[in-house]
Motif scaffolding. Structure first.
Motif, PDB file in Angstrom:
ATOM      1  N   ILE A 222       0.838  -1.198   0.000  1.00 17.20           N
ATOM      2  CA  ILE A 222       0.000   0.000   0.000  1.00 17.20           C
ATOM      3  C   ILE A 222       0.877   1.254   0.000  1.00 17.20           C
ATOM      4  CG2 ILE A 222      -1.739   1.327   1.280  1.00 17.20           C
ATOM      5  CD1 ILE A 222      -2.819  -1.235   0.037  1.00 17.20           C
ATOM      6  N   ARG A 223       0.539   2.184  -0.901  1.00 21.92           N
ATOM      7  CA  ARG A 223       1.278   3.449  -0.977  1.00 21.92           C
ATOM      8  C   ARG A 223       0.389   4.655  -0.707  1.00 21.92           C
ATOM      9  NH1 ARG A 223       4.360   0.300  -0.189  1.00 21.92           N
ATOM     10  NH2 ARG A 223       6.254  -0.299  -1.310  1.00 21.92           N
ATOM     11  N   GLY A 224      -0.933   4.477  -0.821  1.00 18.10           N
ATOM     12  CA  GLY A 224      -1.851   5.576  -0.555  1.00 18.10           C
ATOM     13  C   GLY A 224      -3.117   5.076   0.111  1.00 18.10           C
ATOM     14  N   PHE A 239      -2.364   9.073  15.356  1.00 15.48           N
ATOM     15  CA  PHE A 239      -2.082   7.650  15.510  1.00 15.48           C
ATOM     16  C   PHE A 239      -2.017   6.967  14.147  1.00 15.48           C
ATOM     17  CE2 PHE A 239      -3.501   3.228  15.929  1.00 15.48           C
ATOM     18  CZ  PHE A 239      -2.571   2.760  16.851  1.00 15.48           C
ATOM     19  N   ILE A 240      -2.966   7.292  13.265  1.00 13.57           N
ATOM     20  CA  ILE A 240      -2.979   6.685  11.930  1.00 13.57           C
ATOM     21  C   ILE A 240      -1.712   7.053  11.165  1.00 13.57           C
ATOM     22  CG2 ILE A 240      -4.104   6.797   9.665  1.00 13.57           C
ATOM     23  CD1 ILE A 240      -6.806   6.925  11.184  1.00 13.57           C
ATOM     24  N   CYS A 241      -1.380   8.345  11.151  1.00 16.32           N
ATOM     25  CA  CYS A 241      -0.216   8.795  10.375  1.00 16.32           C
ATOM     26  C   CYS A 241       1.094   8.206  10.893  1.00 16.32           C
ATOM     27  CB  CYS A 241      -0.134  10.321  10.398  1.00 16.32           C
ATOM     28  SG  CYS A 241      -1.433  11.161   9.470  1.00 16.32           S
ATOM     29  N   GLU A 242       1.259   8.210  12.216  1.00 16.32           N
ATOM     30  CA  GLU A 242       2.542   7.807  12.784  1.00 16.32           C
ATOM     31  C   GLU A 242       2.664   6.306  13.019  1.00 16.32           C
ATOM     32  OE1 GLU A 242       3.127  10.105  16.310  1.00 16.32           O
ATOM     33  OE2 GLU A 242       3.464  11.985  15.218  1.00 16.32           O
ATOM     34  N   GLY A 247       4.267   7.100   8.557  1.00 18.42           N
ATOM     35  CA  GLY A 247       4.821   8.235   7.829  1.00 18.42           C
ATOM     36  C   GLY A 247       5.310   7.904   6.435  1.00 18.42           C
ATOM     37  N   ARG A 248       4.991   6.701   5.955  1.00 25.13           N
ATOM     38  CA  ARG A 248       5.501   6.249   4.643  1.00 25.13           C
ATOM     39  C   ARG A 248       4.410   6.134   3.587  1.00 25.13           C
ATOM     40  NH1 ARG A 248       9.185   1.016   5.254  1.00 25.13           N
ATOM     41  NH2 ARG A 248       7.446   0.195   6.506  1.00 25.13           N
ATOM     42  N   ILE A 249       3.156   6.263   3.995  1.00 22.01           N
ATOM     43  CA  ILE A 249       2.024   6.055   3.089  1.00 22.01           C
ATOM     44  C   ILE A 249       1.212   7.341   3.006  1.00 22.01           C
ATOM     45  CG2 ILE A 249      -0.138   4.766   2.756  1.00 22.01           C
ATOM     46  CD1 ILE A 249       1.187   2.420   4.221  1.00 22.01           C
ATOM     47  N   GLY A 250       0.860   7.758   1.789  1.00 25.59           N
ATOM     48  CA  GLY A 250       0.041   8.951   1.612  1.00 25.59           C
ATOM     49  C   GLY A 250      -1.325   8.787   2.257  1.00 25.59           C
ATOM     50  N   PHE A 251      -1.785   9.838   2.956  1.00 24.85           N
ATOM     51  CA  PHE A 251      -3.043   9.768   3.703  1.00 24.85           C
ATOM     52  C   PHE A 251      -3.964  10.886   3.240  1.00 24.85           C
ATOM     53  CE2 PHE A 251      -5.328  10.504   7.921  1.00 24.85           C
ATOM     54  CZ  PHE A 251      -6.203   9.432   7.734  1.00 24.85           C
TER      55      PHE A 251
END
Length: 359
Positions: A222-224, A239-242, A247-251
Motif C-alpha cells: 500500500i502506498r496511498g 495515531f494513523i499517520c505515525e 509516515g511512509r504512506i500517503g493519507f
C-alpha cells in the motif's frame, strides 16, 4: 492554480453564477423536476427571479427535509430533461426503517473525477490495483470508488460490510457480535492483500486501524490511503499517520456522503496539529457551519456549529440541508477560497452518546 480557487471574490462570483444556472434549470418546466416545480407553485414565487446569489438562496429557501427523500417516490426528483433515462438509486442512513434515497446519473462520476486531481500518482500509481473495504450494496460509494480507480487506469477489489447491522448490534450492546463482524471483514481484506498486488486503499478510520494491527500496510504494497466515514479526531489522525501508516504512506482523509459528494481535506501542516479541515467541491456543493439555534446565521471562525449542506447540480438541487454533524468553521486556505469545516463529528457528540459503528 485556478484563480477562482485562490481568490475569494472570484470564487463567490463563480458560485453565484453557477447557482443562477442551477436555479434556472430546476425551476423551468422544460428542465425541472416535479418536486421543485410544485414547490414553487405552492410557495407562490419564482426562484428564477428571486434567487440571484447564494445569500438570496439562504433567505428564500427553508431547510431541505430528509423525510422528502424517505417518503416520496423517486420519480418526483427526475428532471424533465432526464425523463425516460434510467437512473441509479443510492441509499444513505437508515439503521432501521426507510433510508434516505437519492437518484442520480453522472454526478458521482463528476465528483470523483474532480477528486482524482487531489491525490498523488506517487501514492496511487496509475494502473495499479485498489482495495475498498467498506459499505457497497445500495450505496453510491461503491460505484464512486470503482469509477475513481478506473478513471486512473486501475482495477478495484472489494470487501463489503453492512454498517446498519454494526450500528444495530452496538446499540443493543452486543459488542462481541460487532467485534466478530469487524474481524470477519478485516480477515477478508488481509487475505486479498496477501494474494494480490494492491497499491491503493479506501476504508474507514476504524477499519484502517484494525487492518494495521494485522498487517504492515507498507510492506503489503500500500502506498496511498483514501479514508472517510466515521469521525477522525486529531488524536486518531496522529495515531494513523505515525503508527499505522508509519509516515511512509500517503493519507487522504475525506468528508462526504451520498447527498454532497466529496469534500477533500487540506494537506496537513505541522501547525495543524493533526486537525483536519475539509473543503466542499464548490460550486457543485456548499458547506456552511451555522448556529444550531439560528440556522440562517453562520458561526464565527474557529467556533463550533452545525454543518449545513447545499448541493447544486443539474441532477440534484438540495438547499440548506442540516447534516447530523457539527464542525469548526475554518478560514479559506489555498487552494480553496471558501470556508472549510474542521474536526467534523456527530452533532451533539459532547452532550450525548453517539453510535457510529465502523462507518
Amino acid at each position: 492554480m485556478n484563480p477562482t480557487e485562490s481568490d475569494p471574490k472570484s470564487a463567490q462570483d463563480q458560485l453565484d453564477a453557477h447557482l443562477r444556472v442551477i436555479i434556472q434549470w430546476h425551476f423551468s418546466p422544460e428542465t425541472g423536476c416535479p418536486f421543485w416545480l410544485d414547490w414553487a407553485k405552492k410557495a407562490g414565487l419564482d426562484p428564477r427571479q428571486k434567487v440571484r446569489s447564494f445569500a438570496d438562496l439562504v433567505s428564500v429557501f427553508p431547510h431541505f427535509q430528509d423525510e422528502w427523500l424517505r417518503d416520496l417516490q423517486p420519480d418526483v426528483w427526475v428532471p424533465a430533461k432526464y425523463k425516460g433515462r434510467p437512473y441509479n438509486i443510492f441509499e444513505t442512513g437508515g439503521t432501521t426503517g426507510m433510508p434516505k434515497q437519492r437518484i442520480g446519473w453522472d454526478d458521482y462520476k463528476t465528483d470523483y473525477e474532480e477528486f482524482s486531481s487531489k491525490i498523488s500518482d506517487e501514492h496511487f500509481p496509475r494502473g495499479q490495483a485498489w482495495l475498498m473495504v467498506g459499505p457497497t450494496g445500495p450505496r453510491r460509494l461503491r460505484l464512486a470508488i470503482e469509477h475513481l480507480a478506473n478513471f486512473r487506469g486501475s482495477p478495484c477489489y472489494f470487501v463489503d460490510l453492512d454498517p446498519r447491522w454494526v450500528k444495530k448490534v452496538i446499540a443493543n450492546k452486543h459488542f462481541d457480535q460487532a467485534r466478530a463482524y469487524m474481524d470477519h471483514v478485516i480477515e477478508q481484506a488481509v487475505t486479498i492483500l496477501k494474494h494480490r498486488k494492491i497499491a491503493g486503499l479506501f476504508t474507514t478510520p476504524k477499519l484502517l486501524e484494525a487492518l494495521g494491527e494485522k498487517v504492515n500496510l507498507y510492506e503489503a504494497g500500500i502506498r496511498g490511503v483514501f479514508c472517510g466515514g466515521t469521525t477522525m479526531s486529531p488524536q486518531s489522525v496522529r495515531f494513523i499517520c505515525e503508527e499505522v501508516l508509519e509516515g511512509r504512506i500517503g493519507f487522504y482523509p475525506t468528508y462526504g456522503n451520498t447527498l454532497m459528494g466529496l469534500a477533500a481535506s487540506a494537506p496537513l501542516r505541522p501547525e495543524d496539529k493533526y486537525s483536519i479541515t475539509y473543503y466542499a467541491p464548490q460550486p457543485r456543493a456548499v458547506l456552511r457551519v451555522v448556529n444550531p439555534n439560528q440556522t440562517y446565521q453562520p458561526v464565527e471562525y474557529d467556533a463550533w456549529g452545525r454543518v449545513e449542506l447545499t448541493t447544486l447540480t443539474r441532477e440534484l438541487f438540495l438547499p440548506r440541508f442540516l447534516e447530523r454533524d457539527e464542525a469548526i468553521r475554518c478560514r479559506p486556505r489555498p487552494p480553496y477560497a471558501w470556508d472549510g469545516v474542521g474536526e467534523v463529528r456527530p452533532f451533539g457528540a459532547m452532550e450525548k452518546n453517539i453510535v457510529e459503528g465502523v462507518y
